[in-house]
Design a protein around this motif. Sequence first.
Motif, PDB file in Angstrom:
ATOM      1  N   ASP A  22       5.592  15.834  -0.431  1.00 33.52           N
ATOM      2  CA  ASP A  22       7.001  15.641  -0.319  1.00 33.52           C
ATOM      3  C   ASP A  22       7.580  14.294  -0.378  1.00 33.52           C
ATOM      4  O   ASP A  22       8.832  14.133  -0.809  1.00 33.52           O
ATOM      5  CB  ASP A  22       7.670  16.602   0.948  1.00 33.52           C
ATOM      6  N   SER A  23       6.910  13.316   0.089  1.00 35.75           N
ATOM      7  CA  SER A  23       7.377  12.066   0.002  1.00 35.75           C
ATOM      8  C   SER A  23       6.338  10.745  -0.048  1.00 35.75           C
ATOM      9  O   SER A  23       4.994  11.073  -0.031  1.00 35.75           O
ATOM     10  CB  SER A  23       8.292  11.683   1.415  1.00 35.75           C
ATOM     11  N   PHE A  24       6.794   9.576  -0.213  1.00 32.05           N
ATOM     12  CA  PHE A  24       5.787   8.621  -0.058  1.00 32.05           C
ATOM     13  C   PHE A  24       6.184   7.304   0.637  1.00 32.05           C
ATOM     14  O   PHE A  24       7.550   7.263   0.676  1.00 32.05           O
ATOM     15  CB  PHE A  24       5.544   8.158  -1.588  1.00 32.05           C
ATOM     16  N   SER A  25       5.468   6.444   0.940  1.00 34.75           N
ATOM     17  CA  SER A  25       6.074   5.156   1.552  1.00 34.75           C
ATOM     18  C   SER A  25       5.243   4.127   1.051  1.00 34.75           C
ATOM     19  O   SER A  25       3.841   4.163   0.703  1.00 34.75           O
ATOM     20  CB  SER A  25       5.928   5.460   3.220  1.00 34.75           C
ATOM     21  N   VAL A  26       5.887   3.035   1.312  1.00 35.56           N
ATOM     22  CA  VAL A  26       5.193   1.752   0.922  1.00 35.56           C
ATOM     23  C   VAL A  26       5.188   0.581   2.088  1.00 35.56           C
ATOM     24  O   VAL A  26       6.236   0.554   2.450  1.00 35.56           O
ATOM     25  CB  VAL A  26       5.876   0.914  -0.331  1.00 35.56           C
ATOM     26  N   HIS A  50       0.926  -1.218  -0.122  1.00 33.71           N
ATOM     27  CA  HIS A  50      -0.186   0.016   0.071  1.00 33.71           C
ATOM     28  C   HIS A  50       0.855   1.342  -0.012  1.00 33.71           C
ATOM     29  O   HIS A  50       1.568   1.375   0.793  1.00 33.71           O
ATOM     30  CB  HIS A  50      -0.824  -0.211   1.174  1.00 33.71           C
ATOM     31  N   VAL A  51       0.642   2.183  -1.180  1.00 27.00           N
ATOM     32  CA  VAL A  51       1.464   3.282  -1.106  1.00 27.00           C
ATOM     33  C   VAL A  51       0.880   4.554  -0.193  1.00 27.00           C
ATOM     34  O   VAL A  51      -0.221   4.762  -0.718  1.00 27.00           O
ATOM     35  CB  VAL A  51       1.735   3.703  -2.598  1.00 27.00           C
ATOM     36  N   ILE A  52       1.449   5.244   0.364  1.00 23.53           N
ATOM     37  CA  ILE A  52       0.881   6.544   1.119  1.00 23.53           C
ATOM     38  C   ILE A  52       1.950   7.503   0.667  1.00 23.53           C
ATOM     39  O   ILE A  52       2.980   7.596   0.915  1.00 23.53           O
ATOM     40  CB  ILE A  52       0.968   6.454   2.766  1.00 23.53           C
ATOM     41  N   SER A  53       1.290   8.623  -0.014  1.00 19.94           N
ATOM     42  CA  SER A  53       2.178   9.680  -0.401  1.00 19.94           C
ATOM     43  C   SER A  53       1.504  11.091  -0.035  1.00 19.94           C
ATOM     44  O   SER A  53       0.336  11.049   0.446  1.00 19.94           O
ATOM     45  CB  SER A  53       2.498   9.665  -1.901  1.00 19.94           C
ATOM     46  N   ASP A  54       2.275  12.043   0.018  1.00 22.90           N
ATOM     47  CA  ASP A  54       2.004  13.375   0.329  1.00 22.90           C
ATOM     48  C   ASP A  54       2.713  14.322  -0.695  1.00 22.90           C
ATOM     49  O   ASP A  54       3.431  13.852  -1.635  1.00 22.90           O
ATOM     50  CB  ASP A  54       2.259  13.838   1.692  1.00 22.90           C
TER      51      ASP A  54
END
Length: 341
Positions: A34-38, A28-32
């Motif tokens: 400035d950045s993103f995380s998986v 699941h990809v979470i982004s804003d």
Amino acid sequence: LQALRELVSRAWTLPHSSRVDGLTNFPHVISDADSFSVADLVPQAASIGEMQAREIERIALDDLLIRDRLLSRDAATAGIIVNFNLPPEASAEVREIVTAVRELAADFEADHPGIEVRLTGNVMLMAAFSEAAMIDAMYLIPISLAVTGLVMLIFVRALLPSLAILSLLGLSSAAAMGIVGWYGYDLNTSTVSSPVVIMTVNMAAAVRLVTTALHALGRGVSQREAIAEAISVNLWPITLTSATTIVGFLSMNLADAPPLRQQGNIVALGIVIAFIFTFTWLPAVLSLMRLKPAVQRSERFMVVLGQFVNRYYRQLFFLCGAVVIACATWLGNIRPSDDPP
């Protein structure tokens, strides 16, 4: 979700598995801005609260890679996809995987009452074909032999001639399967039914020859002369029937599926062998038996039927022709296909 996470974890232990995809380990990809995380869609925490579970459900149903693939639209059914590394010839590996998967499903259902596990996919399909072929070989062929023996007794009404016919059918089927085995044919869902087809197709010719001989005995002819008369009377009709049937089964070589082509060749070979045995093995076996003269009811019925056909052959010609033409109007609705639905 906790049970699903456990099942995904245990699926990694299946033999030859290379990848396991499920709802719990879906990236699941979470982004804003400035950045993103998986991260895994379902976190690795020991417990999952109701609010957290509802949010996971919302995210999953909004994701096209999950909905109708790893999770049903009503969120009542979840799927796990296991990829396996298999060699080109993987019969033993498939059986190993299927055995392990079934044990895993049974243990999981026992540990989690109320959750049902269904197995599907290419590996299960390959196993189903193999198991169906084995079941047919174990049950269908013996049942067909029993039914054939019953039919023999009904039409021939004598035990020893019936056994002679059964020996003919069994030998022709065994010989055909043995020859194609030397040639390298595999036993599959199509070829496994070939012995049954061979016995069914050749049964009528053998019964006809035996009943003709018994009918000749009923007229007072000696046993040797009765058998010779049966061969002489039935040689051309059986030859014509066998030839047209062989052509019909050889036409299966036009099919796209190799198993269907193999089945057609096996049955055609079995008909050739049965034709030879009908005029060699069967008369020889009958000569060794003490045949009892008999006039069968079926013979009387066929005589009456023949007289009826000869008397009303014009009417029957037009009637049968009309029936065939009427039924053939739906031939255009048939679409040939070698792919199962």
